[in-house]
Structures are given as structure tokens and as C-alpha cells.
Motif scaffolding. Structure first.
Motif, PDB file in Angstrom:
ATOM      1  N   THR A 248       0.952  -3.668   0.986  1.00 25.71           N
ATOM      2  CA  THR A 248       1.994  -4.468   1.620  1.00 25.71           C
ATOM      3  C   THR A 248       2.954  -3.524   2.314  1.00 25.71           C
ATOM      4  O   THR A 248       3.637  -2.724   1.657  1.00 25.71           O
ATOM      5  CB  THR A 248       2.747  -5.331   0.596  1.00 25.71           C
ATOM      6  N   SER A 249       2.967  -3.577   3.637  1.00 25.49           N
ATOM      7  CA  SER A 249       3.786  -2.668   4.431  1.00 25.49           C
ATOM      8  C   SER A 249       5.034  -3.380   4.948  1.00 25.49           C
ATOM      9  O   SER A 249       4.951  -4.479   5.490  1.00 25.49           O
ATOM     10  CB  SER A 249       2.976  -2.136   5.619  1.00 25.49           C
ATOM     11  N   THR A 250       6.182  -2.723   4.758  1.00 24.71           N
ATOM     12  CA  THR A 250       7.407  -3.173   5.394  1.00 24.71           C
ATOM     13  C   THR A 250       7.601  -2.298   6.621  1.00 24.71           C
ATOM     14  O   THR A 250       7.853  -1.095   6.506  1.00 24.71           O
ATOM     15  CB  THR A 250       8.618  -3.059   4.447  1.00 24.71           C
ATOM     16  N   ARG A 251       7.432  -2.901   7.800  1.00 17.43           N
ATOM     17  CA  ARG A 251       7.477  -2.167   9.058  1.00 17.43           C
ATOM     18  C   ARG A 251       8.923  -1.847   9.440  1.00 17.43           C
ATOM     19  O   ARG A 251       9.867  -2.452   8.917  1.00 17.43           O
ATOM     20  CB  ARG A 251       6.818  -2.979  10.165  1.00 17.43           C
ATOM     21  N   PRO A 252       9.108  -0.935  10.386  1.00 17.68           N
ATOM     22  CA  PRO A 252      10.462  -0.584  10.834  1.00 17.68           C
ATOM     23  C   PRO A 252      11.257  -1.761  11.378  1.00 17.68           C
ATOM     24  O   PRO A 252      12.478  -1.785  11.280  1.00 17.68           O
ATOM     25  CB  PRO A 252      10.220   0.466  11.921  1.00 17.68           C
ATOM     26  N   ASP A 253      10.554  -2.780  11.938  1.00 20.62           N
ATOM     27  CA  ASP A 253      11.262  -3.952  12.477  1.00 20.62           C
ATOM     28  C   ASP A 253      11.574  -4.989  11.399  1.00 20.62           C
ATOM     29  O   ASP A 253      12.089  -6.068  11.682  1.00 20.62           O
ATOM     30  CB  ASP A 253      10.459  -4.592  13.608  1.00 20.62           C
ATOM     31  N   GLY A 254      11.235  -4.673  10.136  1.00 21.12           N
ATOM     32  CA  GLY A 254      11.521  -5.569   9.027  1.00 21.12           C
ATOM     33  C   GLY A 254      10.401  -6.528   8.690  1.00 21.12           C
ATOM     34  O   GLY A 254      10.442  -7.194   7.654  1.00 21.12           O
ATOM     35  N   LYS A 255       9.388  -6.616   9.536  1.00 16.79           N
ATOM     36  CA  LYS A 255       8.265  -7.508   9.257  1.00 16.79           C
ATOM     37  C   LYS A 255       7.420  -6.946   8.118  1.00 16.79           C
ATOM     38  O   LYS A 255       7.296  -5.735   7.957  1.00 16.79           O
ATOM     39  CB  LYS A 255       7.407  -7.696  10.512  1.00 16.79           C
ATOM     40  N   VAL A 256       6.842  -7.849   7.339  1.00 17.38           N
ATOM     41  CA  VAL A 256       6.028  -7.461   6.187  1.00 17.38           C
ATOM     42  C   VAL A 256       4.593  -7.910   6.437  1.00 17.38           C
ATOM     43  O   VAL A 256       4.347  -9.048   6.844  1.00 17.38           O
ATOM     44  CB  VAL A 256       6.576  -8.095   4.894  1.00 17.38           C
ATOM     45  N   LYS A 257       3.632  -7.005   6.198  1.00 13.64           N
ATOM     46  CA  LYS A 257       2.214  -7.309   6.402  1.00 13.64           C
ATOM     47  C   LYS A 257       1.422  -6.879   5.178  1.00 13.64           C
ATOM     48  O   LYS A 257       1.617  -5.780   4.660  1.00 13.64           O
ATOM     49  CB  LYS A 257       1.681  -6.593   7.651  1.00 13.64           C
ATOM     50  N   THR A 258       0.530  -7.754   4.711  1.00 12.11           N
ATOM     51  CA  THR A 258      -0.295  -7.464   3.529  1.00 12.11           C
ATOM     52  C   THR A 258      -1.767  -7.493   3.906  1.00 12.11           C
ATOM     53  O   THR A 258      -2.223  -8.398   4.609  1.00 12.11           O
ATOM     54  CB  THR A 258      -0.016  -8.488   2.416  1.00 12.11           C
ATOM     55  N   LYS A 259      -2.503  -6.475   3.443  1.00 10.82           N
ATOM     56  CA  LYS A 259      -3.951  -6.407   3.659  1.00 10.82           C
ATOM     57  C   LYS A 259      -4.607  -5.916   2.373  1.00 10.82           C
ATOM     58  O   LYS A 259      -4.023  -5.116   1.639  1.00 10.82           O
ATOM     59  CB  LYS A 259      -4.298  -5.460   4.811  1.00 10.82           C
ATOM     60  N   SER A 260      -5.844  -6.375   2.125  1.00  9.61           N
ATOM     61  CA  SER A 260      -6.560  -6.002   0.898  1.00  9.61           C
ATOM     62  C   SER A 260      -7.965  -5.503   1.211  1.00  9.61           C
ATOM     63  O   SER A 260      -8.513  -5.775   2.274  1.00  9.61           O
ATOM     64  CB  SER A 260      -6.669  -7.214  -0.041  1.00  9.61           C
ATOM     65  N   SER A 261      -8.519  -4.761   0.250  1.00  4.00           N
ATOM     66  CA  SER A 261      -9.890  -4.282   0.350  1.00  4.00           C
ATOM     67  C   SER A 261     -10.462  -4.154  -1.049  1.00  4.00           C
ATOM     68  O   SER A 261      -9.735  -3.895  -2.018  1.00  4.00           O
ATOM     69  CB  SER A 261      -9.925  -2.908   1.041  1.00  4.00           C
ATOM     70  N   SER A 262     -11.771  -4.315  -1.156  1.00  3.26           N
ATOM     71  CA  SER A 262     -12.442  -3.947  -2.405  1.00  3.26           C
ATOM     72  C   SER A 262     -12.283  -2.445  -2.591  1.00  3.26           C
ATOM     73  O   SER A 262     -12.081  -1.700  -1.619  1.00  3.26           O
ATOM     74  CB  SER A 262     -13.922  -4.316  -2.345  1.00  3.26           C
ATOM     75  N   TYR A 263     -12.364  -1.998  -3.835  1.00  3.24           N
ATOM     76  CA  TYR A 263     -12.095  -0.587  -4.144  1.00  3.24           C
ATOM     77  C   TYR A 263     -13.252  -0.006  -4.939  1.00  3.24           C
ATOM     78  O   TYR A 263     -13.755  -0.619  -5.890  1.00  3.24           O
ATOM     79  CB  TYR A 263     -10.795  -0.472  -4.938  1.00  3.24           C
TER      80      TYR A 263
END
Length: 197
Positions: free
Chosen positions: A91-106
Motif C-alpha cells: 500500500t503506497s501513499t504517493r506524494p500527492d496523497g493518493k493511496v494505491k494498493t497492489k498484491s501478489s502471490s509470494y
């Protein structure tokens, strides 16, 4: 290895990613090729001599923009220490304040995500994990529904320069170069060696 992508929707030119060995890491978890990404902004123009289906000649002119990204637009997540997990979520909090979540098998045996994360490509169907600037990335490793490890790391995407590529005039050996700006610009940057003169 550097990868090139453009600002225009759905316009991906090259997606080459280096497969660097596990480097010494500042923290226990990071992207395989490192957490610092450099972006060189490219722009230029191309004019194609075209022929339509009826045999009529015409010209098509495209203005092109793209980013040359190092080490790449996609990357795996790796862990320096063993983690008994089957999934990782970022889950990344970008410099513009937007939050993005991505997943992957590990893959816990190899300490690496099974798929690459889209770090910077933005199209109508894709959204990047990171933005230009400093990104705070929270990671969560899970096995089934149990959280086994979580933490934070920083990833930085920096614009390191802007390059105005030389204009080019050429014959279109494919109709798509005259019909599609994406294809025409793709070919232009290929012919110009991504403006690396």
C-alpha cells in the motif's frame, strides 16, 4: 536496463527490466532493482509519408512524449530475510496523497513476489503503485488470512532531466504508424534509439 513509456493512454513502448541479483539492501524488504527510480522525460515529433488503401499519398505528423525509466517500470518485491508467507500486499501513499494498493502471490522459498508490481505505468486500465517524488510503501505478508510480517519502506521516483529529441521524417512501412499516434510514436522513439544520441 531502462524502459520507456509515454504519457499517452495505453502507450507502452518498451518494458525491459533488468534482472539484477539481490543487492545489499537498506532494509529487510525492497524492490529487486532498488527503491530509487530515475525518469528522463522525452519529447519529439515525427512526420510519416503514408499511402491509403486507394493508393493516395498523404503525410501524418505526430507530436510524441514519453518517459525513459531506469531501472524499469515494473519490479518484483524481495525480502532479505525468510518470511513464511504466500501473499504480499503493498500500500503506497504517493506524494500527492493518493493511496494505491497492489498484491501478489509470494514465493517464500525464493523470498520474492511471484509477479512484478506496476510501479509507474498509467493507462486507462492500469494505475501505478508509485508517483513522482517520495512514496511511503507499507508491506504486509500473509499466509492464508494470518498476517505474518508487516512494515514500511520508502521508494523514490525522480525526474532527472528532459530531452528534446530531433524531429524525423520517414516513410511509413506499416499503416498503423499513420493511423495510430501510439504506434507512430512507438516507432519514432525506436528509430531514434529513445533519443540516446
Amino acid at each position: 536496463m531502462r524502459a520507456l513509456f509515454s504519457f499517452r493512454m495505453a502507450y507502452l513502448i518498451v518494458g525491459l527490466i533488468s534482472s539484477a541479483a539481490f543487492a545489499e539492501m537498506p532494509g529487510p524488504v525492497q524492490f529487486q532493482n532498488g527503491n530509487d527510480i530515475e525518469i528522463e522525460e522525452l519529447s519529439g515529433s515525427v512526420t510519416y509519408y503514408c499511402t491509403d488503401a486507394q493508393g493516395h499519398n498523404y503525410t501524418r505528423h505526430w507530436f510524441c512524449n514519453a518517459d525513459l525509466v531506469s531501472p524499469g517500470t515494473h519490479d518484483y518485491l524481495i525480502s532479505k530475510t525468510p518470511i513464511d508467507a504466500d501473499k504480499v500486499t503493498l500500500t503506497s501513499t504517493r506524494p500527492d496523497g493518493k493511496v494505491k494498493t497492489k498484491s501478489s502471490s509470494y514465493n517464500s522459498e525464493k523470498s520474492i513476489s511471484k509477479s512484478r508490481f506496476n510501479l509507474l505505468i498509467k493507462t486507462l486500465t492500469q494505475s501505478p503503485l508509485l508517483g513522482v517524488g517520495n512514496n511511503s510503501v507499507a508491506y504486509k505478508f500473509t499466509k492464508g488470512k494470518t498476517v505474518v510480517e508487516e512494515g514500511l519502506f520508502n521508494a523514490k521516483a525522480t525526474v532527472v532531466g528532459k530531452t528534446q529529441c530531433r524531429p524525423r521524417t520517414t516513410f511509413a512501412n506499416m499503416d498503423s504508424y499513420c493511423e495510430s499516434q501510439n504506434m507512430g510514436c512507438d516507432n519514432y522513439f525506436y528509430l531514434e534509439n529513445n533519443c540516446q544520441y
